[in-house]
Each structure stands twice: as structure tokens, then as C-alpha cells.
Design a protein around this motif. Sequence first.
Motif, PDB file in Angstrom:
ATOM      1  N   GLU A 194       0.857  -1.180   0.000  1.00 36.52           N
ATOM      2  CA  GLU A 194       0.000   0.000   0.000  1.00 36.52           C
ATOM      3  C   GLU A 194       0.898   1.235   0.000  1.00 36.52           C
ATOM      4  N   ILE A 195       0.629   2.141  -0.906  1.00 33.67           N
ATOM      5  CA  ILE A 195       1.426   3.354  -1.016  1.00 33.67           C
ATOM      6  C   ILE A 195       0.886   4.379  -0.028  1.00 33.67           C
ATOM      7  N   GLU A 196       1.788   4.902   0.784  1.00 32.33           N
ATOM      8  CA  GLU A 196       1.376   5.915   1.750  1.00 32.33           C
ATOM      9  C   GLU A 196       1.872   7.275   1.284  1.00 32.33           C
ATOM     10  N   LYS A 197       1.003   8.244   1.406  1.00 32.83           N
ATOM     11  CA  LYS A 197       1.367   9.598   1.002  1.00 32.83           C
ATOM     12  C   LYS A 197       2.446  10.148   1.927  1.00 32.83           C
ATOM     13  N   LYS A 198       3.241  11.043   1.379  1.00 31.23           N
ATOM     14  CA  LYS A 198       4.285  11.679   2.175  1.00 31.23           C
ATOM     15  C   LYS A 198       3.744  12.926   2.873  1.00 31.23           C
ATOM     16  N   TYR A 199       2.867  13.657   2.184  1.00 31.27           N
ATOM     17  CA  TYR A 199       2.295  14.886   2.739  1.00 31.27           C
ATOM     18  C   TYR A 199       0.777  14.873   2.599  1.00 31.27           C
ATOM     19  N   TYR A 200       0.121  15.454   3.598  1.00 27.12           N
ATOM     20  CA  TYR A 200      -1.329  15.539   3.617  1.00 27.12           C
ATOM     21  C   TYR A 200      -1.746  17.003   3.722  1.00 27.12           C
ATOM     22  N   SER A 201      -2.821  17.354   3.045  1.00 26.78           N
ATOM     23  CA  SER A 201      -3.345  18.718   3.136  1.00 26.78           C
ATOM     24  C   SER A 201      -4.108  18.866   4.445  1.00 26.78           C
ATOM     25  N   ILE A 202      -4.394  20.100   4.816  1.00 28.25           N
ATOM     26  CA  ILE A 202      -5.131  20.332   6.052  1.00 28.25           C
ATOM     27  C   ILE A 202      -6.552  19.764   5.951  1.00 28.25           C
ATOM     28  N   GLY A 203      -7.117  19.775   4.752  1.00 26.01           N
ATOM     29  CA  GLY A 203      -8.444  19.198   4.545  1.00 26.01           C
ATOM     30  C   GLY A 203      -8.448  17.693   4.779  1.00 26.01           C
ATOM     31  N   GLU A 204      -7.401  17.012   4.302  1.00 22.25           N
ATOM     32  CA  GLU A 204      -7.296  15.572   4.515  1.00 22.25           C
ATOM     33  C   GLU A 204      -7.112  15.239   5.991  1.00 22.25           C
ATOM     34  N   VAL A 205      -6.331  16.060   6.672  1.00 24.71           N
ATOM     35  CA  VAL A 205      -6.103  15.846   8.104  1.00 24.71           C
ATOM     36  C   VAL A 205      -7.404  16.044   8.872  1.00 24.71           C
ATOM     37  N   ALA A 206      -8.113  17.117   8.565  1.00 24.39           N
ATOM     38  CA  ALA A 206      -9.381  17.401   9.239  1.00 24.39           C
ATOM     39  C   ALA A 206     -10.393  16.283   8.983  1.00 24.39           C
ATOM     40  N   GLU A 207     -10.427  15.788   7.767  1.00 21.97           N
ATOM     41  CA  GLU A 207     -11.352  14.706   7.421  1.00 21.97           C
ATOM     42  C   GLU A 207     -11.001  13.429   8.183  1.00 21.97           C
ATOM     43  N   ILE A 231       3.191  20.677  16.805  1.00 21.77           N
ATOM     44  CA  ILE A 231       2.649  20.617  15.443  1.00 21.77           C
ATOM     45  C   ILE A 231       3.323  21.698  14.613  1.00 21.77           C
ATOM     46  N   LYS A 232       4.143  21.254  13.657  1.00 21.74           N
ATOM     47  CA  LYS A 232       4.856  22.198  12.799  1.00 21.74           C
ATOM     48  C   LYS A 232       4.809  21.708  11.356  1.00 21.74           C
ATOM     49  N   PRO A 233       3.671  21.896  10.679  1.00 21.62           N
ATOM     50  CA  PRO A 233       3.607  21.432   9.291  1.00 21.62           C
ATOM     51  C   PRO A 233       4.479  22.297   8.386  1.00 21.62           C
ATOM     52  N   LYS A 234       4.951  21.693   7.319  1.00 16.79           N
ATOM     53  CA  LYS A 234       5.699  22.455   6.309  1.00 16.79           C
ATOM     54  C   LYS A 234       4.685  23.266   5.516  1.00 16.79           C
ATOM     55  N   LYS A 235       5.142  24.365   4.948  1.00 21.04           N
ATOM     56  CA  LYS A 235       4.262  25.170   4.106  1.00 21.04           C
ATOM     57  C   LYS A 235       4.896  25.291   2.728  1.00 21.04           C
ATOM     58  N   ASP A 236       4.049  25.173   1.702  1.00 18.54           N
ATOM     59  CA  ASP A 236       4.575  25.305   0.349  1.00 18.54           C
ATOM     60  C   ASP A 236       4.654  26.779  -0.035  1.00 18.54           C
ATOM     61  N   LYS A 237       5.016  27.055  -1.277  1.00 19.53           N
ATOM     62  CA  LYS A 237       5.195  28.441  -1.722  1.00 19.53           C
ATOM     63  C   LYS A 237       3.924  29.269  -1.597  1.00 19.53           C
ATOM     64  N   LYS A 238       2.780  28.619  -1.707  1.00 11.95           N
ATOM     65  CA  LYS A 238       1.500  29.329  -1.593  1.00 11.95           C
ATOM     66  C   LYS A 238       1.076  29.514  -0.140  1.00 11.95           C
ATOM     67  N   GLY A 239       1.795  28.883   0.786  1.00  9.81           N
ATOM     68  CA  GLY A 239       1.441  28.986   2.199  1.00  9.81           C
ATOM     69  C   GLY A 239       0.519  27.878   2.672  1.00  9.81           C
ATOM     70  N   ARG A 244      -0.484  24.389   4.151  1.00  7.37           N
ATOM     71  CA  ARG A 244       0.161  23.487   5.101  1.00  7.37           C
ATOM     72  C   ARG A 244       0.265  22.093   4.499  1.00  7.37           C
ATOM     73  N   ARG A 245       1.394  21.445   4.732  1.00  2.93           N
ATOM     74  CA  ARG A 245       1.629  20.064   4.296  1.00  2.93           C
ATOM     75  C   ARG A 245       2.061  19.273   5.526  1.00  2.93           C
ATOM     76  N   PHE A 246       1.190  18.381   5.956  1.00  4.01           N
ATOM     77  CA  PHE A 246       1.422  17.605   7.163  1.00  4.01           C
ATOM     78  C   PHE A 246       2.075  16.275   6.829  1.00  4.01           C
ATOM     79  N   THR A 247       3.065  15.879   7.630  1.00  6.42           N
ATOM     80  CA  THR A 247       3.740  14.588   7.460  1.00  6.42           C
ATOM     81  C   THR A 247       3.052  13.555   8.347  1.00  6.42           C
ATOM     82  N   ARG A 248       3.466  12.310   8.210  1.00  3.02           N
ATOM     83  CA  ARG A 248       2.939  11.228   9.055  1.00  3.02           C
ATOM     84  C   ARG A 248       3.235  11.538  10.529  1.00  3.02           C
ATOM     85  N   GLU A 249       4.395  12.099  10.786  1.00  3.44           N
ATOM     86  CA  GLU A 249       4.774  12.465  12.158  1.00  3.44           C
ATOM     87  C   GLU A 249       3.821  13.533  12.713  1.00  3.44           C
TER      88      GLU A 249
END
Length: 118
Positions: free
Chosen positions: A7-20, A39-47, A49-54
Motif C-alpha cells: 500500500e502506497i502511503e502519502k508523504k504529505y497531507y493537506s489540512i483538509g485531509e487531516v481534518a477529514e 505541530i509544525k507542518p511544512k508550508k509550500d510556496k502558496k502557504g 500546510r503540508r502535514f507529514t505522518r509524524e
Amino acid sequence: MPYKEKEIEKKYYSIGEVAEKFKVATSLIRYWEGEFDIIKPKKDKKGNRRFTREDLDKIQLIYHLVKEKGYTLAGAQEIIKKDLHKIQDTASMIQSLHEIRSFLTEIRDNLDANQGEK
């Protein structure tokens, strides 16, 4: 033995996916981000949030303390500050037990359905 694809696991999750995943509003995730240093998610160029498994594991811990155990935010912060590793282990164990219970319930339901067909 048949080949079973990993099963392939995503590396980053959006805030919507996390909330869901936690069945909460995105605003609550953003609020917790401001309240808890862990809680320190990475942010992309647009700002965005990209959440990791951690990050998800840490949010799971906060969710467990606040939503399931009923701690206040201040109480949850204090517990995390005192004994983060012990709480993470306990929350991880509880999560594993929930997954096992769901799996066993699914097996029972399948067996019941098969018995009804006979």
C-alpha cells in the motif's frame, strides 16, 4: 503465495485531509497548530500546510487527550510537556487496539453474513 502489492502511503497531507481523518473542522487543526508547539507542518510556496505522518501522529495525540480523554488545552499542553513519549506510546497502543477491534468486527460481520446465506 499470491503477490500482494504494498500500500502506497502519502508523504504529505493537506489540512483538509487531516481534518477529514479526525472528523474535525480545518479551523480546529489551525487552532491546535497555534496552541501546541509540537505541530509544525511544512508550508509550500502558496502557504498551504503540508502535514507529514509524524504531524498526524502528534495531532492524533492531541485529539486523544482533548476529544477522547476530555482534557483542557492547558491540561493537554502540560501532559505533553511533562511526558510526551509515555503519552505517545499509550496513544499509539490505543490506536492499534481500535484498529484490531475494527478488523475483528469486520471479520465477525462477514462470518454472520455468510451464515445468513446458508
